[in-house]
Scaffold this active site. Sequence first.
Site, PDB file in Angstrom:
ATOM      1  N   TYR A 193     -54.184  47.370 -11.764  1.00 39.48           N
ATOM      2  CA  TYR A 193     -55.139  46.697 -10.879  1.00 39.48           C
ATOM      3  C   TYR A 193     -56.071  47.756 -10.254  1.00 39.48           C
ATOM      4  O   TYR A 193     -55.586  48.754  -9.712  1.00 39.48           O
ATOM      5  CB  TYR A 193     -54.329  45.962  -9.804  1.00 39.48           C
ATOM      6  CG  TYR A 193     -55.144  45.119  -8.862  1.00 39.48           C
ATOM      7  CD1 TYR A 193     -55.834  43.997  -9.308  1.00 39.48           C
ATOM      8  CD2 TYR A 193     -55.198  45.425  -7.503  1.00 39.48           C
ATOM      9  CE1 TYR A 193     -56.566  43.218  -8.429  1.00 39.48           C
ATOM     10  CE2 TYR A 193     -55.917  44.639  -6.623  1.00 39.48           C
ATOM     11  CZ  TYR A 193     -56.606  43.543  -7.091  1.00 39.48           C
ATOM     12  OH  TYR A 193     -57.319  42.761  -6.213  1.00 39.48           O
ATOM     13  N   ARG A 216     -44.152  41.407  14.623  1.00 39.24           N
ATOM     14  CA  ARG A 216     -44.399  42.516  13.679  1.00 39.24           C
ATOM     15  C   ARG A 216     -43.077  43.084  13.158  1.00 39.24           C
ATOM     16  O   ARG A 216     -42.996  43.590  12.037  1.00 39.24           O
ATOM     17  CB  ARG A 216     -45.244  43.634  14.325  1.00 39.24           C
ATOM     18  CG  ARG A 216     -45.372  44.869  13.416  1.00 39.24           C
ATOM     19  CD  ARG A 216     -46.556  45.761  13.746  1.00 39.24           C
ATOM     20  NE  ARG A 216     -46.662  46.070  15.158  1.00 39.24           N
ATOM     21  CZ  ARG A 216     -45.851  46.890  15.834  1.00 39.24           C
ATOM     22  NH1 ARG A 216     -44.856  47.499  15.228  1.00 39.24           N
ATOM     23  NH2 ARG A 216     -46.037  47.092  17.117  1.00 39.24           N
ATOM     24  N   ASP A 255     -45.218  46.405 -10.570  1.00 39.17           N
ATOM     25  CA  ASP A 255     -46.067  45.314 -10.077  1.00 39.17           C
ATOM     26  C   ASP A 255     -45.825  44.120 -10.999  1.00 39.17           C
ATOM     27  O   ASP A 255     -46.231  44.124 -12.157  1.00 39.17           O
ATOM     28  CB  ASP A 255     -47.542  45.761 -10.105  1.00 39.17           C
ATOM     29  CG  ASP A 255     -48.480  44.711  -9.509  1.00 39.17           C
ATOM     30  OD1 ASP A 255     -48.125  43.516  -9.524  1.00 39.17           O
ATOM     31  OD2 ASP A 255     -49.573  45.092  -9.053  1.00 39.17           O
TER      32      ASP A 255
HETATM   33  C1  LIG Z   1     -54.420  40.788  -6.881  1.00 42.17           C
HETATM   34  C2  LIG Z   1     -53.531  41.855  -7.339  1.00 42.17           C
HETATM   35  C3  LIG Z   1     -53.113  42.874  -6.454  1.00 42.17           C
HETATM   36  C4  LIG Z   1     -53.615  42.976  -5.035  1.00 42.17           C
HETATM   37  O1  LIG Z   1     -53.209  41.892  -4.263  1.00 42.17           O
HETATM   38  P1  LIG Z   1     -54.015  41.336  -2.984  1.00 42.17           P
HETATM   39  O2  LIG Z   1     -53.153  40.225  -2.520  1.00 42.17           O
HETATM   40  O3  LIG Z   1     -55.364  40.908  -3.460  1.00 42.17           O
HETATM   41  O4  LIG Z   1     -54.109  42.473  -2.010  1.00 42.17           O
HETATM   42  C5  LIG Z   1     -52.232  43.829  -6.936  1.00 42.17           C
HETATM   43  N1  LIG Z   1     -51.793  43.796  -8.208  1.00 42.17           N
HETATM   44  C6  LIG Z   1     -52.182  42.852  -9.083  1.00 42.17           C
HETATM   45  C7  LIG Z   1     -51.660  42.879 -10.478  1.00 42.17           C
HETATM   46  C8  LIG Z   1     -53.064  41.848  -8.681  1.00 42.17           C
HETATM   47  O5  LIG Z   1     -53.451  40.919  -9.558  1.00 42.17           O
END
Ligand SMILES: *Cc1c(COP(=O)(O)O)cnc(C)c1O
Length: 407
Positions: free
Chosen positions: A112, A59, A184
């Site tokens: 998202y 971890r 993101d």
């Molecule tokens: C899929 C996605 C997430 C979340 O990711 P997970 O791996 O499903 O937890 C966050 N941001 C964007 C833009 C995504 O497409």
Amino acid sequence: MHDSDKKGFDTKCVHAGIGEYEFGSVVPPIFQTSTFKFKSARHGANLFTGEEKGHIYTRMSNPTVEAMENAVAELEGGYKALGCASGMAAIDLIFSALLQYGDHVVCSTSVYGPTRTLLETVFSKFGVSTTFVNSSDHLKVLHAIRPETKVVYIETPGNPTLAISDLSEISKIARAHSCHMVVDNTFMSPALQRPLMLGADIVLHSMTKFLNGHADVVAGIVVVNTEELYIKMKKVLNQTGGVIDPFNSFLVHRGLKTLAIRMQRHCESATKIARYLEAHPMVKSVSFPGLPSHPQHEIAKKQHLGHGGMIAFELQGGFQAGEIMMNTVKLCQLAVSLGGVESLIQHPASMTHFSMGEAGRAAAGITEGLVRFSVGIEDADDLIADLEQSFEEIKYRMGEKEFRNSI
Ligand SMILES: *Cc1c(COP(=O)(O)O)cnc(C)c1O
């Protein structure tokens, strides 16, 4: 600065994070272990105080995980990275580490879904408030900033509209107000967009998507630009525990080697398919950042190295046409998620957002004929042929007359 900063991105994809291993192993071994033996009591003590380097417990750190983290950090041009159990675990880590009671977040509206829900239902309980703004207009970000704003959170291209936000303009605003700017970068990957180079402090990915690229892992990552942020995040990740495991790290690291060439193909095919869709009489509109018709095409040209593999398009014929398309495509697979080598197609109104009802969807800006397409690396002509036979089915099943009425 990384040693390989002079090297090309394709070279970095293949070699980033790879070291020297026992038996001359060319790839990092999978250290599938929860814990690491101490040589003595003193050795254990020294590892805990940091006087000696080494691993204690998975971890806290693991060599296979570290190799992958180093690779992603290098590709994004960051200081270091922290592997997480999922994209959502990465987002949760960022907010947990940066925010406290009374703080405020400015976040893109086109984000998202679960990111919005996390802020609205979990962080709101702890006294964190959020203002959602259309960040494609960077002045809206500026006007939403308050004295207590600590984080500006941008997703670009955003979900599900593929709206583009100007990262260098927004990072100037965030810097001027001493806010951390978080991006993101899931839809682009570092092959196509490097937010840290454009002024962001933190980049995150759902590695479930393009970074791993093979639809067989759920994982996330946070890349930071300073040692200070790294230490802060590392402590919180160790306490909250949402870490990636060694095997998934190995798979993601393997996926990274083909990232550059996969993204190149995603871009080429998506461009070809977006043009085909835009010229199609049964398509009302197409959203793809690489098309001149995209409202932020000029920003996209400035900040992307390519426009990615995601297309959103609106069918003439609304809900019914969308449903027929989902039931008649053969090569494109019906599934949520994106960024894999296989093409995935999704119709929010009849699938992910069906339970909201038509009125609910209208309020959320999800139109009845909207289709989201994650273009894979198959032959583009095969994908176009699949869409074309599906359009023929829509025409046949809805009937020429009914189809015209619904337009
Ligand atoms: C899929 C996605 C997430 C979340 O990711 P997970 O791996 O499903 O937890 C966050 N941001 C964007 C833009 C995504 O497409």
